[in-house]
Design an enzyme around this catalytic site. Structure first.
Site, PDB file in Angstrom:
ATOM      1  N   GLU A   5      15.119  -4.758  -4.176  1.00 23.36           N
ATOM      2  CA  GLU A   5      14.440  -4.960  -5.450  1.00 23.36           C
ATOM      3  C   GLU A   5      15.192  -4.339  -6.620  1.00 23.36           C
ATOM      4  OE1 GLU A   5      10.423  -6.227  -5.793  1.00 23.36           O
ATOM      5  OE2 GLU A   5      12.226  -7.310  -5.323  1.00 23.36           O
TER       6      GLU A   5
ATOM      7  N   THR B 135       5.183   8.423  -8.393  1.00 28.17           N
ATOM      8  CA  THR B 135       6.616   8.731  -8.465  1.00 28.17           C
ATOM      9  C   THR B 135       7.000   9.613  -7.273  1.00 28.17           C
ATOM     10  OG1 THR B 135       6.460   8.673 -10.867  1.00 28.17           O
ATOM     11  CG2 THR B 135       8.406   9.732  -9.945  1.00 28.17           C
TER      12      THR B 135
ATOM     13  N   GLY C  98       0.827  -1.212   0.000  1.00 23.84           N
ATOM     14  CA  GLY C  98       0.000   0.000   0.000  1.00 23.84           C
ATOM     15  C   GLY C  98       0.855   1.253   0.000  1.00 23.84           C
TER      16      GLY C  98
HETATM   17  C1  LIG Z   1      -0.210  -2.713 -13.087  1.00 28.91           C
HETATM   18  C2  LIG Z   1       0.232  -1.846 -11.950  1.00 28.91           C
HETATM   19  C3  LIG Z   1       0.410  -2.412 -10.706  1.00 28.91           C
HETATM   20  C4  LIG Z   1       0.798  -1.618  -9.617  1.00 28.91           C
HETATM   21  N1  LIG Z   1       0.902  -2.186  -8.370  1.00 28.91           N
HETATM   22  C5  LIG Z   1       1.121  -1.384  -7.305  1.00 28.91           C
HETATM   23  C6  LIG Z   1       1.064  -1.921  -5.973  1.00 28.91           C
HETATM   24  O1  LIG Z   1       0.837  -3.112  -5.762  1.00 28.91           O
HETATM   25  N2  LIG Z   1       1.255  -1.070  -4.923  1.00 28.91           N
HETATM   26  C7  LIG Z   1       1.515   0.264  -5.099  1.00 28.91           C
HETATM   27  O2  LIG Z   1       1.703   0.965  -4.123  1.00 28.91           O
HETATM   28  N3  LIG Z   1       1.579   0.804  -6.356  1.00 28.91           N
HETATM   29  C8  LIG Z   1       1.373   0.019  -7.446  1.00 28.91           C
HETATM   30  N4  LIG Z   1       1.403   0.547  -8.713  1.00 28.91           N
HETATM   31  C9  LIG Z   1       1.600   1.976  -8.859  1.00 28.91           C
HETATM   32  C10 LIG Z   1       2.925   2.386  -9.437  1.00 28.91           C
HETATM   33  O3  LIG Z   1       3.950   2.241  -8.497  1.00 28.91           O
HETATM   34  C11 LIG Z   1       2.756   3.842  -9.906  1.00 28.91           C
HETATM   35  O4  LIG Z   1       1.876   3.806 -11.024  1.00 28.91           O
HETATM   36  C12 LIG Z   1       4.063   4.489 -10.266  1.00 28.91           C
HETATM   37  O5  LIG Z   1       4.814   4.745  -9.116  1.00 28.91           O
HETATM   38  C13 LIG Z   1       3.856   5.800 -11.033  1.00 28.91           C
HETATM   39  O6  LIG Z   1       3.039   6.652 -10.304  1.00 28.91           O
HETATM   40  P1  LIG Z   1       1.749   7.341 -10.951  1.00 28.91           P
HETATM   41  O7  LIG Z   1       0.900   6.277 -11.578  1.00 28.91           O
HETATM   42  O8  LIG Z   1       1.146   8.199  -9.911  1.00 28.91           O
HETATM   43  O9  LIG Z   1       2.304   8.216 -12.147  1.00 28.91           O
HETATM   44  P2  LIG Z   1       3.062   9.624 -12.014  1.00 28.91           P
HETATM   45  O10 LIG Z   1       4.041   9.565 -10.903  1.00 28.91           O
HETATM   46  O11 LIG Z   1       2.048  10.688 -11.996  1.00 28.91           O
HETATM   47  O12 LIG Z   1       3.832   9.648 -13.381  1.00 28.91           O
HETATM   48  C14 LIG Z   1       3.171   9.914 -14.626  1.00 28.91           C
HETATM   49  C15 LIG Z   1       4.244  10.128 -15.681  1.00 28.91           C
HETATM   50  O13 LIG Z   1       5.049  11.272 -15.321  1.00 28.91           O
HETATM   51  C16 LIG Z   1       6.427  10.926 -15.298  1.00 28.91           C
HETATM   52  N5  LIG Z   1       7.130  11.616 -14.205  1.00 28.91           N
HETATM   53  C17 LIG Z   1       6.710  11.759 -12.930  1.00 28.91           C
HETATM   54  N6  LIG Z   1       7.651  12.412 -12.207  1.00 28.91           N
HETATM   55  C18 LIG Z   1       8.694  12.661 -13.036  1.00 28.91           C
HETATM   56  C19 LIG Z   1       9.970  13.289 -12.874  1.00 28.91           C
HETATM   57  N7  LIG Z   1      10.353  13.794 -11.701  1.00 28.91           N
HETATM   58  N8  LIG Z   1      10.787  13.353 -13.954  1.00 28.91           N
HETATM   59  C20 LIG Z   1      10.399  12.846 -15.152  1.00 28.91           C
HETATM   60  N9  LIG Z   1       9.196  12.245 -15.372  1.00 28.91           N
HETATM   61  C21 LIG Z   1       8.362  12.148 -14.330  1.00 28.91           C
HETATM   62  C22 LIG Z   1       6.458   9.426 -15.020  1.00 28.91           C
HETATM   63  O14 LIG Z   1       7.642   8.843 -15.486  1.00 28.91           O
HETATM   64  C23 LIG Z   1       5.230   8.945 -15.784  1.00 28.91           C
HETATM   65  O15 LIG Z   1       5.533   8.739 -17.140  1.00 28.91           O
HETATM   66  C24 LIG Z   1       1.040  -0.235  -9.801  1.00 28.91           C
HETATM   67  C25 LIG Z   1       0.876   0.328 -11.084  1.00 28.91           C
HETATM   68  C26 LIG Z   1       0.454  -0.449 -12.144  1.00 28.91           C
HETATM   69  C27 LIG Z   1       0.254   0.214 -13.469  1.00 28.91           C
END
Ligand SMILES: Cc1cc2nc3c(=O)[nH]c(=O)nc-3n(C[C@H](O)[C@H](O)[C@H](O)COP(=O)(O)OP(=O)(O)OC[C@H]3O[C@@H](n4cnc5c(N)ncnc54)[C@H](O)[C@@H]3O)c2cc1C
Length: 379
Positions: free
Chosen positions: A245, A139, A131
């Site tokens: 990891e 990110t 979680g």
């Molecule tokens: C299939 C799947 C399973 C998952 N399972 C889990 C889980 O079990 N537990 C959990 O906690 N999370 C889980 N996640 C979440 C995953 O860790 C997040 O989707 C990931 O950390 C990206 O965060 P976000 O989706 O909020 O995208 P954002 O952080 O909003 O990013 C969107 C885009 O902006 C870019 N970006 C953001 N910040 C920067 C920066 N500083 N510089 C350049 N580019 C940037 C990113 O690279 C990306 O392309 C899962 C996601 C998926 C798709």
């Protein structure tokens, strides 16, 4: 460079391969793998499979003997990961238990937390979910808003998590929650998913059912003893936990198998003589092999206890680029297979659409290579 496995490593791989042969049901590749390793059926099956692996001394063989392991070397842990990934990850979400949740509890957990959770993980009968992410905090994880407020000897948790794979079937959540106003005033809690006030809802996406869930926490009470480490120490603990990891998923292992499957289909259809297809397939193999060697460098660093550096980000970029090229290959030459024509190829495609998002996005890896590896200025 000459690279070869030692006799001991080869024997270990054979042990793992034999376990897969003995344990996986006949319909594993036709019924379970196409449904994705986070599906309810696969997670339920992971309890049977992991118990079988545990009986063979293979589930936590890299753990210390005190916790049921054999103290096997890092390369063997990686061989296990390759074989599991190649077989469609029959451990389901339990790969997280053995790779980083268990080791984190060994280092930071209280004796009571260790006694409660480690034996169950080592037996293979407990499913956890992670979680971390929230709407607006992926990110930028430090922006998370789920709050744990201390009230005497317990905490009250309110907020929500998103994308929480395995949440529907999980017994426990490894939860990050804010315990102070500062950006990194975050603590970790081990929360039974049956605690009153927790609800899970799933939502559809390109990955098959099981990965995409939201978890809501409404006045969820947990005792102080559910917190890992000191209050506010969550950021430091999680940074350490995720360094387990950093080698990442051996995507090349399954990638090479998918290339073989795809070329078999193309041969059966009499289309593999096309030189364009052959050269694209050849490039794919070369890219995955390059990703393999870069990943092995990261494992080698870990074996030698060298400090992590940006080679792990480079290896991840190499893997993700190879996966992306393979997906384009499938889309260009076998689009029918992605619409029900070949369930294994379709599942590979679906599960890899978010490959560059989970566990540290593609762009973030590039950023780290630029700033930490090449020391380029920010901005
Ligand atoms: C299939 C799947 C399973 C998952 N399972 C889990 C889980 O079990 N537990 C959990 O906690 N999370 C889980 N996640 C979440 C995953 O860790 C997040 O989707 C990931 O950390 C990206 O965060 P976000 O989706 O909020 O995208 P954002 O952080 O909003 O990013 C969107 C885009 O902006 C870019 N970006 C953001 N910040 C920067 C920066 N500083 N510089 C350049 N580019 C940037 C990113 O690279 C990306 O392309 C899962 C996601 C998926 C798709």
């Amino acid at each position: 460079m000459e690279f070869g496995w030692t006799a001991q490593q080869q024997k270990y791989r054979e042990r793992v391969q034999q376990a897969l042969k003995d344990l996986l049901p006949d319909d594993w590749y036709s019924k379970y793998v196409p449904e994705s390793y986070a599906s309810d059926a696969n997670i339920a099956y992971s309890r049977i499979f992991c118990a079988g692996l545990a009986d063979r001394g293979l589930l936590v063989s890299h753990w210390p003997r005190a916790y049921g392991g054999e103290e096997s070397e890092d390369w063997e842990q990686f061989i296990l990961a390759e074989e599991m990934k190649g077989a469609g990850e029959p451990r389901g979400g339990q790969y997280m238990n053995v790779n980083w949740i268990g080791p984190t509890l060994m280092r930071y957990g209280s004796p009571a937390q260790q006694a409660e959770h480690l034996p169950r993980m080592a037996r293979g009968d407990t499913v956890w979910c992670q979680g971390f992410s929230e709407p607006g905090a992926g990110t930028d994880l430090a922006a998370l808003r789920t709050k744990a407020e201390r009230r005497g000897d317990h905490y009250v948790i309110n907020g929500s998590k998103i994308w929480t794979s395995y949440a529907r079937q999980a017994d426990f959540c490894f939860l990050l929650a804010r315990t102070g106003a500062g950006r990194k005033e975050i603590s970790i809690f081990l929360v039974p998913m049956t605690t009153p006030g927790i609800t899970v809802t799933s939502f559809p996406g390109l990955t098959k059912d099981g990965h995409l869930n939201e978890v809501f926490f409404t006045d969820v009470e947990v005792p102080e003893s559910a917190r890992v480490g000191e209050e506010g120490a969550g950021w430091q603990i999680i940074t350490h936990a995720l360094s387990f990891e950093r080698v990442g998923v051996p995507r090349y292992h399954v990638g090479l198998e998918i290339i073989s499957l795809a070329t078999e289909v193309l041969k059966a259809e009499g289309r593999y003589d096309d030189p364009v297809i052959q050269s694209r397939a050849g490039m794919l193999v070369a890219n995955f092999e390059a990703a393999r060697l870069l990943t092995y460098r990261v494992v080698d660093q870990r074996v030698k206890r060298e400090p992590p550096n940006t080679i792990s980000n480079v290896a991840r970029i190499a893997s993700l680029s190879a996966v992306n090229d393979l997906m384009n290959f499938l889309m260009d030459f076998l689009p029918d297979c992605l619409c029900g024509g070949h369930p294994l190829l379709e599942e590979y495609y679906r599960i890899n659409v978010p490959a560059g998002i989970t566990a540290g996005t593609y762009e973030l890896q590039l950023d780290l290579i630029a700033t930490r590896g090449l020391e380029l200025p920010r901005g």
